[in-house]
Design a protein around this motif. Structure first.
Motif, mmCIF file in Angstrom:
data_model
loop_
_atom_site.group_PDB
_atom_site.id
_atom_site.type_symbol
_atom_site.label_atom_id
_atom_site.label_comp_id
_atom_site.label_asym_id
_atom_site.label_seq_id
_atom_site.Cartn_x
_atom_site.Cartn_y
_atom_site.Cartn_z
ATOM 1 N N THR A 56 0.845 -1.232 -0.118
ATOM 2 C CA THR A 56 0.053 0.360 0.310
ATOM 3 C C THR A 56 0.783 1.251 -0.054
ATOM 4 O OG1 THR A 56 -1.783 -1.428 1.387
ATOM 5 C CG2 THR A 56 -2.131 1.147 1.185
ATOM 6 N N TRP A 57 1.861 1.724 0.653
ATOM 7 C CA TRP A 57 3.041 2.500 0.821
ATOM 8 C C TRP A 57 3.011 2.358 -0.715
ATOM 9 C CZ3 TRP A 57 3.320 6.274 3.133
ATOM 10 C CH2 TRP A 57 4.970 7.626 3.255
ATOM 11 N N HIS A 58 4.014 1.797 -1.179
ATOM 12 C CA HIS A 58 4.487 1.774 -2.627
ATOM 13 C C HIS A 58 3.616 2.446 -3.948
ATOM 14 C CE1 HIS A 58 8.529 -0.058 -1.680
ATOM 15 N NE2 HIS A 58 8.206 -0.474 -0.986
ATOM 16 N N ARG A 59 2.223 1.920 -3.585
ATOM 17 C CA ARG A 59 0.812 2.398 -4.303
ATOM 18 C C ARG A 59 0.280 4.181 -3.773
ATOM 19 N NH1 ARG A 59 -1.062 -1.963 -3.193
ATOM 20 N NH2 ARG A 59 -2.719 -0.801 -1.828
ATOM 21 N N PHE A 60 1.269 4.170 -2.817
ATOM 22 C CA PHE A 60 0.614 5.317 -1.953
ATOM 23 C C PHE A 60 2.053 6.173 -2.796
ATOM 24 C CE2 PHE A 60 1.593 9.098 0.776
ATOM 25 C CZ PHE A 60 0.157 9.612 1.465
ATOM 26 N N ALA A 71 -6.023 8.527 -3.282
ATOM 27 C CA ALA A 71 -7.904 8.647 -2.166
ATOM 28 C C ALA A 71 -7.615 6.694 -1.878
ATOM 29 C CB ALA A 71 -8.686 8.490 -2.850
ATOM 30 N N TYR A 72 -7.208 6.042 -2.649
ATOM 31 C CA TYR A 72 -7.829 4.658 -2.098
ATOM 32 C C TYR A 72 -6.958 3.927 -1.045
ATOM 33 C CZ TYR A 72 -10.896 3.643 -5.740
ATOM 34 O OH TYR A 72 -12.302 3.377 -6.479
ATOM 35 N N GLU A 73 -5.554 4.447 -1.387
ATOM 36 C CA GLU A 73 -4.198 4.527 -0.436
ATOM 37 C C GLU A 73 -4.800 4.655 0.923
ATOM 38 O OE1 GLU A 73 -4.108 5.477 -3.346
ATOM 39 O OE2 GLU A 73 -3.164 2.818 -4.702
ATOM 40 N N MET A 74 -5.474 6.181 1.088
ATOM 41 C CA MET A 74 -5.497 6.598 2.161
ATOM 42 C C MET A 74 -6.377 6.507 3.201
ATOM 43 S SD MET A 74 -4.836 10.915 0.441
ATOM 44 C CE MET A 74 -5.351 11.532 2.371
ATOM 45 N N ILE A 75 -7.246 5.435 2.097
ATOM 46 C CA ILE A 75 -8.519 5.095 2.835
ATOM 47 C C ILE A 75 -7.724 3.291 3.317
ATOM 48 C CG2 ILE A 75 -10.925 4.052 2.301
ATOM 49 C CD1 ILE A 75 -10.944 6.729 2.672
ATOM 50 N N GLU A 76 -7.270 2.773 2.181
ATOM 51 C CA GLU A 76 -6.868 1.511 2.762
ATOM 52 C C GLU A 76 -5.789 1.615 4.023
ATOM 53 O OE1 GLU A 76 -4.371 -0.922 -0.179
ATOM 54 O OE2 GLU A 76 -7.052 -0.337 -1.019
ATOM 55 N N GLY A 77 -4.883 2.483 4.340
ATOM 56 C CA GLY A 77 -3.726 2.418 5.469
ATOM 57 C C GLY A 77 -4.522 2.424 6.947
ATOM 58 N N PRO A 78 -5.325 3.328 7.362
ATOM 59 C CA PRO A 78 -6.636 2.847 8.431
ATOM 60 C C PRO A 78 -6.783 1.405 8.443
ATOM 61 C CG PRO A 78 -6.966 5.360 7.368
ATOM 62 C CD PRO A 78 -6.126 4.724 6.124
ATOM 63 N N LEU A 79 -7.806 1.163 7.405
ATOM 64 C CA LEU A 79 -7.819 -0.302 7.641
ATOM 65 C C LEU A 79 -7.153 -1.056 8.086
ATOM 66 C CD1 LEU A 79 -10.828 -0.780 4.565
ATOM 67 C CD2 LEU A 79 -10.897 -0.751 7.001
ATOM 68 N N PRO A 104 -6.910 -7.883 0.251
ATOM 69 C CA PRO A 104 -6.498 -6.382 -1.037
ATOM 70 C C PRO A 104 -8.238 -6.530 -1.570
ATOM 71 C CG PRO A 104 -4.253 -7.602 -0.942
ATOM 72 C CD PRO A 104 -5.467 -8.513 -0.345
ATOM 73 N N GLN A 105 -8.092 -7.003 -1.692
ATOM 74 C CA GLN A 105 -10.146 -6.926 -2.762
ATOM 75 C C GLN A 105 -10.577 -6.350 -1.413
ATOM 76 O OE1 GLN A 105 -8.516 -9.894 -2.992
ATOM 77 N NE2 GLN A 105 -7.711 -9.963 -4.729
ATOM 78 N N ALA A 111 -12.515 0.945 0.604
ATOM 79 C CA ALA A 111 -12.435 1.996 -0.186
ATOM 80 C C ALA A 111 -13.035 2.691 -1.126
ATOM 81 C CB ALA A 111 -10.458 2.030 -0.685
ATOM 82 N N ARG A 112 -13.781 2.030 -2.390
ATOM 83 C CA ARG A 112 -14.323 2.531 -2.962
ATOM 84 C C ARG A 112 -15.804 3.005 -2.411
ATOM 85 N NH1 ARG A 112 -14.576 -1.792 -6.605
ATOM 86 N NH2 ARG A 112 -12.821 -0.856 -7.769
ATOM 87 N N TYR A 113 -16.538 2.093 -1.908
ATOM 88 C CA TYR A 113 -17.649 2.206 -0.458
ATOM 89 C C TYR A 113 -17.526 3.614 -0.103
ATOM 90 C CZ TYR A 113 -21.471 2.033 1.766
ATOM 91 O OH TYR A 113 -22.977 2.853 2.757
#
Length: 145
Positions: A56-60, A71-79, A104-105, A111-113
């Motif tokens: 996730t950090w590399h995608r960020f 945006a997705y990575e900023m939501i996935e981090g707290p998850l 991941p899926q 994150a999309r929701y």
């Protein structure tokens, strides 16, 4: 039900469920295998959390390098953070919820929701809220001396 009431109920109910399951599983397979399962799931979860966190950090960083908002990575981090905390909590229910946060899926769908239903429709935290139509008065102004 309000969010804080739900969280409070979870903090009350989940420990009882965890203790009950640990006693039941310990009664079936024994105490040491149960302890081994709890420790093994924490170690496996920490290893998976590390992998998913770095991905996730590399995608960020790649999104920032391309000039797009991560945006997705900023939501996935707290998850991932919540998933790691759940995996380090001893018990089987919290481990299942923690491992679910590491898929991941599933994280992408969550994150999309969040982005579509809570950030775009609500105007987002950085957009100015529009006023309702009923507060708008149209007319002309002319200053007379």
């Amino acid at each position: 039900m309000k969010v804080f009431q739900f969280i409070f109920l979870c903090f009350l109910i989940i420990p009882f469920i965890e203790i009950y399951l640990l006693i039941q599983v310990g009664g079936i397979i024994g105490a040491f295998p149960t302890i081994f399962l709890v420790v093994f799931s924490a170690v496996l979860g920490a290893w998976l959390l590390r992998q998913q966190g770095f991905a996730t950090w590399h995608r960020f960083q790649a999104s920032l390098a391309q000039g797009t908002i991560p945006a997705y990575e900023m939501i996935e981090g707290p998850l991932l953070l919540v998933g790691g905390a759940l995996l380090l909590t001893p018990g089987f229910v919290t481990d299942v919820m923690g491992f679910a946060c590491l898929i991941p899926q599933l994280r992408t769908k969550i994150a999309r929701y969040v982005i579509e239903h809570h950030l775009i429709q609500a105007g987002g935290p950085f957009q100015q809220a529009s006023r309702p139509e009923k507060d708008v008065l149209e007319g002309e102004f002319r200053k007379e001396e």
